[in-house]
Scaffold this active site. Structure first.
Site, PDB file in Angstrom:
ATOM      1  N   CYS A  84     -10.580 -15.440 -23.848  1.00  0.00           N
ATOM      2  CA  CYS A  84     -10.667 -15.913 -22.468  1.00  0.00           C
ATOM      3  C   CYS A  84     -10.651 -17.445 -22.428  1.00  0.00           C
ATOM      4  CB  CYS A  84     -11.967 -15.463 -21.824  1.00  0.00           C
ATOM      5  SG  CYS A  84     -12.249 -13.707 -21.934  1.00  0.00           S
ATOM      6  N   ARG A  95      -4.259 -18.877 -25.505  1.00  0.00           N
ATOM      7  CA  ARG A  95      -5.411 -18.203 -26.103  1.00  0.00           C
ATOM      8  C   ARG A  95      -5.295 -16.684 -25.995  1.00  0.00           C
ATOM      9  NH1 ARG A  95      -9.941 -21.718 -26.462  1.00  0.00           N
ATOM     10  NH2 ARG A  95     -11.436 -20.072 -26.058  1.00  0.00           N
ATOM     11  N   TRP A 142      -9.440 -12.000 -21.271  1.00  0.00           N
ATOM     12  CA  TRP A 142      -8.938 -11.122 -22.335  1.00  0.00           C
ATOM     13  C   TRP A 142      -9.952  -9.990 -22.387  1.00  0.00           C
ATOM     14  CZ3 TRP A 142     -10.314  -9.419 -27.342  1.00  0.00           C
ATOM     15  CH2 TRP A 142      -9.255  -9.004 -28.153  1.00  0.00           C
ATOM     16  N   ASN A 199     -16.913 -16.712 -20.741  1.00  0.00           N
ATOM     17  CA  ASN A 199     -16.312 -16.285 -22.019  1.00  0.00           C
ATOM     18  C   ASN A 199     -17.448 -15.805 -22.899  1.00  0.00           C
ATOM     19  OD1 ASN A 199     -13.976 -17.387 -21.085  1.00  0.00           O
ATOM     20  ND2 ASN A 199     -13.866 -19.033 -22.619  1.00  0.00           N
ATOM     21  N   GLY A 200     -17.190 -14.770 -23.692  1.00  0.00           N
ATOM     22  CA  GLY A 200     -18.221 -14.278 -24.606  1.00  0.00           C
ATOM     23  C   GLY A 200     -18.667 -12.884 -24.215  1.00  0.00           C
ATOM     24  N   GLU A 205       0.839 -13.132 -45.866  1.00  0.00           N
ATOM     25  CA  GLU A 205       1.020 -13.921 -44.657  1.00  0.00           C
ATOM     26  C   GLU A 205       2.379 -13.639 -44.004  1.00  0.00           C
ATOM     27  OE1 GLU A 205      -0.757 -15.437 -42.735  1.00  0.00           O
ATOM     28  OE2 GLU A 205       0.521 -16.830 -41.643  1.00  0.00           O
ATOM     29  N   LYS A 247       2.636 -12.334 -40.208  1.00  0.00           N
ATOM     30  CA  LYS A 247       3.382 -13.082 -39.190  1.00  0.00           C
ATOM     31  C   LYS A 247       4.393 -12.165 -38.520  1.00  0.00           C
ATOM     32  CE  LYS A 247       1.682 -15.720 -38.783  1.00  0.00           C
ATOM     33  NZ  LYS A 247       0.517 -16.521 -38.867  1.00  0.00           N
ATOM     34  N   GLU A 288       2.691  -9.364 -36.251  1.00  0.00           N
ATOM     35  CA  GLU A 288       2.027  -9.774 -35.006  1.00  0.00           C
ATOM     36  C   GLU A 288       3.010 -10.206 -33.916  1.00  0.00           C
ATOM     37  OE1 GLU A 288      -0.753 -13.070 -35.192  1.00  0.00           O
ATOM     38  OE2 GLU A 288       0.369 -13.962 -36.815  1.00  0.00           O
ATOM     39  N   HIS A 347       2.154   1.270 -57.837  1.00  0.00           N
ATOM     40  CA  HIS A 347       0.920   2.060 -57.833  1.00  0.00           C
ATOM     41  C   HIS A 347       0.713   2.774 -56.500  1.00  0.00           C
ATOM     42  CE1 HIS A 347      -0.159   0.521 -61.738  1.00  0.00           C
ATOM     43  NE2 HIS A 347       0.043  -0.719 -61.303  1.00  0.00           N
ATOM     44  N   LYS A 406      -5.588 -16.346 -29.421  1.00  0.00           N
ATOM     45  CA  LYS A 406      -5.511 -17.463 -30.358  1.00  0.00           C
ATOM     46  C   LYS A 406      -6.859 -17.736 -31.007  1.00  0.00           C
ATOM     47  CE  LYS A 406      -3.447 -20.987 -32.282  1.00  0.00           C
ATOM     48  NZ  LYS A 406      -2.562 -20.601 -33.395  1.00  0.00           N
TER      49      LYS A 406
HETATM   50  C1  F6R Z   1      -2.452 -15.052 -37.266  1.00  0.00           C
HETATM   51  C2  F6R Z   1      -3.605 -15.733 -36.749  1.00  0.00           C
HETATM   52  C3  F6R Z   1      -4.944 -15.120 -36.962  1.00  0.00           C
HETATM   53  C4  F6R Z   1      -5.966 -16.231 -37.270  1.00  0.00           C
HETATM   54  C5  F6R Z   1      -7.387 -15.646 -37.327  1.00  0.00           C
HETATM   55  C6  F6R Z   1      -8.404 -16.705 -37.693  1.00  0.00           C
HETATM   56  O1  F6R Z   1      -1.279 -15.741 -36.967  1.00  0.00           O
HETATM   57  O2  F6R Z   1      -3.482 -16.757 -36.143  1.00  0.00           O
HETATM   58  O3  F6R Z   1      -4.922 -14.173 -37.978  1.00  0.00           O
HETATM   59  O4  F6R Z   1      -5.622 -16.816 -38.480  1.00  0.00           O
HETATM   60  O5  F6R Z   1      -7.712 -15.090 -36.089  1.00  0.00           O
HETATM   61  O6  F6R Z   1      -8.359 -17.768 -36.797  1.00  0.00           O
HETATM   62  P1  F6R Z   1      -9.010 -19.166 -37.150  1.00  0.00           P
HETATM   63  O7  F6R Z   1      -8.204 -19.785 -38.220  1.00  0.00           O
HETATM   64  O8  F6R Z   1      -8.973 -19.935 -35.873  1.00  0.00           O
HETATM   65  O9  F6R Z   1     -10.405 -18.881 -37.606  1.00  0.00           O
END
Ligand code: F6R
Length: 609
Positions: A2, A28, A74, A100-101, A482, A486, A489, A505, A604
């Protein structure tokens, strides 16, 4: 997750400022949006869906006021509906609240308030707050006291902004959820509890929401309250004024725009050369190989635990290898599983890797580490973030603002900063002399990939595959993980990363002619040789293979396509291979028409555990 924006002193531009702030917070992640303003009376407009839908609604209403709050939601409690969107109001419509929260004791408060005759119109935990304020106002409390008494009753995490009809002030409070105050150009004061002047003044969950209007900020701490009207006053939970320092944001408002790119993600992939130059600037001596990071002083850990989530966890897996190679035992833990890790011992350092500095799981792991007596370090992109403020040390990756939900340049920044950390604290002169030149060359090497990558052609060929697999060994294993994260997502396609040696395996059973395998093979050593062996295994089962390679091994010979990376140290090559995989994910998602910067269900900054 949020997002909150609030403003005072923008007069006839209040609504416009709030909507602009919400647009800046879109990154976000959200599923509904709303604003509330106080002018002659208090009015609210909110809706499920995107900010565009809110703007449409606002064009049919006439909201005006001098003080306002806005929110992107959110969903956590209740689906994304108009009713569940913020701001939430009390029974009389005199109070509006954005939050938020998570309010942990909302169920019991809701029962109590319902029994006392309050009518609820949403499923949210937030709605208890306006009703609590209403109760206090009815009992005769002044607006600020009513707000404080409501906050006193709630448990959990919150950043809250509230408006009360008849008061041209904005009330705010925070606990475990970020909230920053922006001070307009006219604001006077140098850090005293009371800042005066015409403002304007802002609150937001993140600086981009008001960066177009000011670079001067104060960060609220847990338990603090702020009142914004003809000035800003910050007080603690007992109402005692708190001295706050005014900080200046160093990045420009333009950095939060798309600069002509179709998506923030593509822009941020292309910003990596600059982000890495900023990360290394003043920290490496290119000639002598020395590494000096002021922020970490003379740390000399005997062991390291990394805690992080998602992409940042992959950076942790990579960093653990750096320290292990240097003879210092290190392990990476998913922050949400840290409770089951062995406790840190002796001079162990616990490093939280978090671009936002606000990830609830990572903050909780860092607090657990501090409780266990460990020294803590935050590796973060966000100056003034909770992780940076709560840890004993903060190492900034200096990537600049990242708006795309998918982390790209901040992953590169994390890997570079973690190399610096390892070189500065535990590695000897020999590795410094080998690694520093490779780090220095990273920006140029990445630029070379950005200019020449074949990722978009490869993406077009494989964009309708059943699934995608990524394999790598050693430093390239976290990159394989990674690459898969990427892709999944932003494309919504099934993608998995594996240690190359693990394929046989179990996962090999999934491999078919319609599951391309992206194999990262760097250098001419043992790891590359064995990865080439694994490539042959998948090739024999009919899977298409794309080699991500520097050409110093036979990977290309068995691959259908090649994504090239320049020759460099294997530690630096991990960043280069990653850029190819970022571009691949971007182009596959783009070919499939996905909303790249705002993938469904994702946020985000993940501020709930
Ligand atoms: C993937 C992504 C998430 C963040 C994760 C941790 O692209 O962005 O997997 O890496 O939510 O976020 P931070 O780094 O802000 O703690």
């Amino acid at each position: 997750m949020c997002g909150i924006i609030g403003c005072v002193g923008r007069d006839e531009r209040t609504v416009e400022t709030l909507v602009h702030g919400l647009e800046k917070l879109e990154y976000r992640g959200y599923d509904s949006a709303g604003i509330g303003v106080v002018g002659d009376g208090l009015s609210v407009s909110k809706t499920a869906g995107e900010i565009e839908a809110l703007s449409q609604k606002l064009s049919e209403q006439s909201l005006a006021g001098t003080v306002g709050i806005g929110h992107t939601r959110w969903s956590t409690h209740g689906p994304p509906t108009d009713e569940n969107a913020h701001p939430h109001q009390d029974c009389t419509g005199r109070v509006a609240v954005v939050h938020n929260g998570i309010i942990e004791n909302y169920q019991e408060l809701r029962e109590e308030l319902t029994a006392a005759g309050h009518r609820f119109s949403s499923d949210t935990d937030t709605e208890v707050v306006p009703h609590l304020i209403e109760d206090a106002l009815e009992a005769g409390a002044e607006p600020e006291a009513a707000f404080r008494s409501a906050i006193d009753r709630i448990d959990g995490s919150y950043a809250i902004g509230a408006l009360i009809e008849g008061t041209e002030a904005l009330f705010a409070a925070r606990n475990d959820s970020p909230l920053v105050v922006g001070l307009g150009l006219d604001a006077e004061g140098d850090g005293s509890a009371e800042l005066t002047g015409d403002g304007p003044y802002f609150i937001a969950s993140d600086v981009p929401a008001f960066r177009d209007y000011t670079a001067r900020v104060i960060y609220l701490e847990d338990g603090e309250f702020a009142r914004l009207d003809g000035g800003v006053s910050v007080t603690d939970s007992d109402g005692i004024p708190v001295e706050k320092s005014v900080e200046t944001i160093t990045w420009d408002a333009e950095e939060t725009g798309k600069s002509g790119y179709d998506h923030y993600m593509l822009k941020e992939i292309h910003e990596q050369p600059r982000a890495l130059r900023q990360c290394l600037s003043g920290r490496i001596d290119e000639l002598g190989g020395a590494v000096d990071i002021e922020e970490v002083g003379d740390l000399s850990p005997t062991g390291v635990q990394f805690v992080a989530c998602g992409t940042s966890y992959h950076a942790g897996l990579y960093a653990a290898q750096l320290f292990n190679q240097a003879g210092v035992p290190a392990q990476a833990f998913l922050a949400s599983e840290y409770a089951s890790s062995p406790p840190p011992v002796g001079d162990d350092l616990v490093v939280g890797i978090t671009q936002s500095g606000e990830t609830a799981d990572t903050l909780s792991a860092l607090r657990e580490a501090a409780n266990r007596g460990a020294e803590t370090l935050a590796v973060t992109n966000t100056v003034g973030s909770t992780a940076a403020r709560e840890c004993d040390h903060a190492l900034y990756i200096r990537s600049g603002p990242e708006i795309g939900v998918a982390a790209t340049k901040t992953f590169a920044g994390q890997l570079a900063a973690l190399n610096l950390l390892s070189l500065a604290t535990v590695e000897g002169g020999r590795s410094r002399r080998a690694v520093v030149p490779a780090l220095r060359d990273l920006s140029g090497d990445i630029q070379h990939i950005l200019d020449d990558s074949a990722a978009s052609e490869v993406a077009e060929i494989y964009a309708d595959s059943n699934a995608y697999f990524f394999i790598g060994r050693r430093y390239q294993f976290p990159v394989a993980l990674e690459g898969a994260l990427k892709l999944k997502e932003i494309s919504y396609e099934h993608a998995e990363g594996f240690a190359a040696g693990e394929l046989k395996h179990g996962p090999l059973a999934l491999v078919t002619p319609n599951t391309p395998v992206f194999a990262i093979a760097i250098g001419d050593g043992d790891a590359a040789r064995k990865t080439v062996g694994n490539i042959k295994e998948v090739e024999a089962r009919g899977a298409p293979v794309v080699a991500v390679t520097d050409g110093r091994n036979d990977a290309a010979m068995y691959a259908d396509y090649v994504l090239e990376v320049p020759e460099t140290h294997p530690r630096a090559a991990a960043l280069l291979a990653n850029v190819q995989l970022q571009l691949l994910a971007y182009h596959i998602a783009n070919d499939l028409g996905r909303p790249i910067d705002k993938p469904r269900n994702l946020a985000k900054s993940v501020t709930v555990e």
